[in-house]
Enzyme design. Structure first.
Site, PDB file in Angstrom:
ATOM      1  N   SER A 134       0.839  -1.194   0.000  1.00 55.22           N
ATOM      2  CA  SER A 134       0.000   0.000   0.000  1.00 55.22           C
ATOM      3  C   SER A 134       0.875   1.244   0.000  1.00 55.22           C
ATOM      4  O   SER A 134       2.096   1.180   0.219  1.00 55.22           O
ATOM      5  CB  SER A 134      -0.900   0.013   1.241  1.00 55.22           C
ATOM      6  N   ASP A 174      -6.956   3.205  -8.193  1.00 53.93           N
ATOM      7  CA  ASP A 174      -8.270   3.297  -7.561  1.00 53.93           C
ATOM      8  C   ASP A 174      -8.880   4.655  -7.859  1.00 53.93           C
ATOM      9  O   ASP A 174      -8.658   5.634  -7.162  1.00 53.93           O
ATOM     10  CB  ASP A 174      -8.140   3.089  -6.050  1.00 53.93           C
ATOM     11  N   GLY A 186     -10.876  -5.869   0.934  1.00 51.66           N
ATOM     12  CA  GLY A 186     -11.498  -5.877   2.254  1.00 51.66           C
ATOM     13  C   GLY A 186     -12.053  -7.231   2.645  1.00 51.66           C
ATOM     14  O   GLY A 186     -13.122  -7.324   3.238  1.00 51.66           O
ATOM     15  N   ALA A 187     -11.307  -8.309   2.321  1.00 50.09           N
ATOM     16  CA  ALA A 187     -11.846  -9.659   2.488  1.00 50.09           C
ATOM     17  C   ALA A 187     -11.265 -10.419   3.676  1.00 50.09           C
ATOM     18  O   ALA A 187     -11.335 -11.651   3.715  1.00 50.09           O
ATOM     19  CB  ALA A 187     -11.637 -10.462   1.201  1.00 50.09           C
ATOM     20  N   SER A 188     -10.702  -9.723   4.647  1.00 52.29           N
ATOM     21  CA  SER A 188     -10.239 -10.410   5.859  1.00 52.29           C
ATOM     22  C   SER A 188     -11.428 -10.927   6.654  1.00 52.29           C
ATOM     23  O   SER A 188     -12.482 -10.284   6.705  1.00 52.29           O
ATOM     24  CB  SER A 188      -9.407  -9.474   6.727  1.00 52.29           C
ATOM     25  N   ASP A 204      -1.217  -1.714  -4.076  1.00 50.10           N
ATOM     26  CA  ASP A 204      -2.598  -1.743  -3.590  1.00 50.10           C
ATOM     27  C   ASP A 204      -3.114  -0.309  -3.441  1.00 50.10           C
ATOM     28  O   ASP A 204      -2.498   0.515  -2.773  1.00 50.10           O
ATOM     29  CB  ASP A 204      -2.632  -2.468  -2.245  1.00 50.10           C
ATOM     30  N   ASN A 206      -8.027 -10.033  -1.476  1.00 52.66           N
ATOM     31  CA  ASN A 206      -7.077  -9.249  -0.697  1.00 52.66           C
ATOM     32  C   ASN A 206      -7.225  -9.517   0.794  1.00 52.66           C
ATOM     33  O   ASN A 206      -8.334  -9.505   1.329  1.00 52.66           O
ATOM     34  CB  ASN A 206      -7.298  -7.756  -0.950  1.00 52.66           C
ATOM     35  N   ILE A 207      -6.081  -9.705   1.456  1.00 51.13           N
ATOM     36  CA  ILE A 207      -6.072  -9.975   2.895  1.00 51.13           C
ATOM     37  C   ILE A 207      -4.997  -9.112   3.545  1.00 51.13           C
ATOM     38  O   ILE A 207      -3.815  -9.254   3.247  1.00 51.13           O
ATOM     39  CB  ILE A 207      -5.822 -11.468   3.178  1.00 51.13           C
ATOM     40  N   ASP A 208      -5.431  -8.227   4.427  1.00 48.15           N
ATOM     41  CA  ASP A 208      -4.509  -7.344   5.136  1.00 48.15           C
ATOM     42  C   ASP A 208      -4.782  -7.365   6.635  1.00 48.15           C
ATOM     43  O   ASP A 208      -3.911  -7.688   7.441  1.00 48.15           O
ATOM     44  CB  ASP A 208      -4.613  -5.928   4.587  1.00 48.15           C
TER      45      ASP A 208
END
Length: 311
Positions: A50, A104, A214-216, A82, A256-258
């Site tokens: 990021s 974005d 935003g898939a955590s 990202d 995406n996983i953060d």
């Protein structure tokens, strides 16, 4: 093996009904935990950076860490920007060795989003780099991305064909109910992704790779460990993993996983510091944090993404 683009990864993922994990990296231990896990289960990887991570660790340091991971593991790894907010940061990453960038433009009007995205695509493709665009706006907070619930919006399937055709993007991030951060849903609500939107988008863009940000899942185990060791993460709620598995079997090729990585690292560090209050060697507590990241990523790859043994 050099860094790769996501083109072949996504083609295989789409055809195989699984997704590639795009894991955010900020330091050496996180890079090591992610890549060691992927090596053990033979999974391709996207390591993403990021704008906040570039400010924190600096571009050059992150490049060398990722290059070391490629050399150490021999895995196909793509390095991705990202949430690039403008042409300048995308260009800097393209010129600096990234193999994939996201522009974005979701905060802009549809026409301005197209114009900005097309500008990045034209430059990136001249340099052999692939581009991810975004339609729709996810709520939540992650580094420099801060979108209120009122300003968020689902992706309009009626716009996707024109957007992809006009911009030439290689993949598309859509908003179907995921959210940045660890507080994705209100307490007492039942999280539910809009699979009807995903199905309509995939119908209009057959074979085209779709991305979920935003898939955590905000893994409860790590939240509990943090809270048991002095943390205050009350009401942290993530995306149910069964819904992510369903998305991975559809048109979603990149997830995406953060936040889960941050939670895992923090849980390990907090637990170690509480267990050894007199300890002050960073190698001790960071080693535990790295192991927690590794355990998390291996579980995601095998039990959520389905990308294990795909190398």
């Amino acid at each position: 093996m050099p860094l790769v683009t996501t083109t072949e990864m996504f083609q295989k993922a789409y055809e195989g009904g699984y997704a590639i994990g795009a894991f955010n990296v900020n330091n050496m231990e996180i890079v090591q935990g992610i890549t060691e896990a992927a090596k053990e289960v033979s999974s391709p990887l996207i390591l993403q950076v990021s704008a906040g991570a570039r400010k924190y660790a600096k571009h050059g340091y992150l490049m060398k860490l990722v290059e070391a991971a490629v050399e150490d593991t021999g895995l196909p790894i793509a390095l991705h920007l990202d949430h690039g907010e403008d042409f300048a940061i995308c260009k800097a990453c393209i010129d600096g060795g990234f193999t994939s960038v996201m522009i974005d433009g979701s905060k802009h009007s549809f026409a301005d989003n197209i114009a900005l995205t097309r500008q990045v695509v034209e430059y990136a493709h001249q340099h052999g780099v692939v581009v991810e665009g975004e339609l729709g706006r996810l709520a939540g907070i992650e580094d420099d991305v801060n979108v209120s619930a009122e300003d968020s919006s689902y992706t309009d399937p009626n716009q996707v064909e024109e957007f992809v055709r006009a911009t030439g993007v290689d993949s598309l991030a859509i908003a179907i109910g995921t959210s940045h951060g660890a507080y994705k849903f209100k307490p007492g609500t039942k999280p539910q992704l809009r699979f009807d939107i995903l199905e309509e988008v995939s119908r209009r863009l057959p074979g085209f790779p779709i991305v979920l940000h935003g898939a955590s899942s905000v893994v409860p185990h790590y939240v509990e460990l943090i809270n048991a060791n002095g943390g205050q993460l009350k009401d942290a709620i993530g995306v149910p993993e069964d819904q992510l598995r369903q998305a991975a079997k559809m048109a979603v090729c990149k997830i995406n996983i953060d936040s889960d990585l941050r939670l895992a690292m923090t849980a390990g560090v907090r637990q170690q510091l509480m267990a050894d209050p007199a300890g002050f060697d960073p190698r001790g507590y960071l080693k535990v944090g790295r192991q927690y990241v590794k355990d998390l990523v291996k579980d995601k790859i095998v039990n959520v993404l389905g990308s294990d043994h795909k190398v």
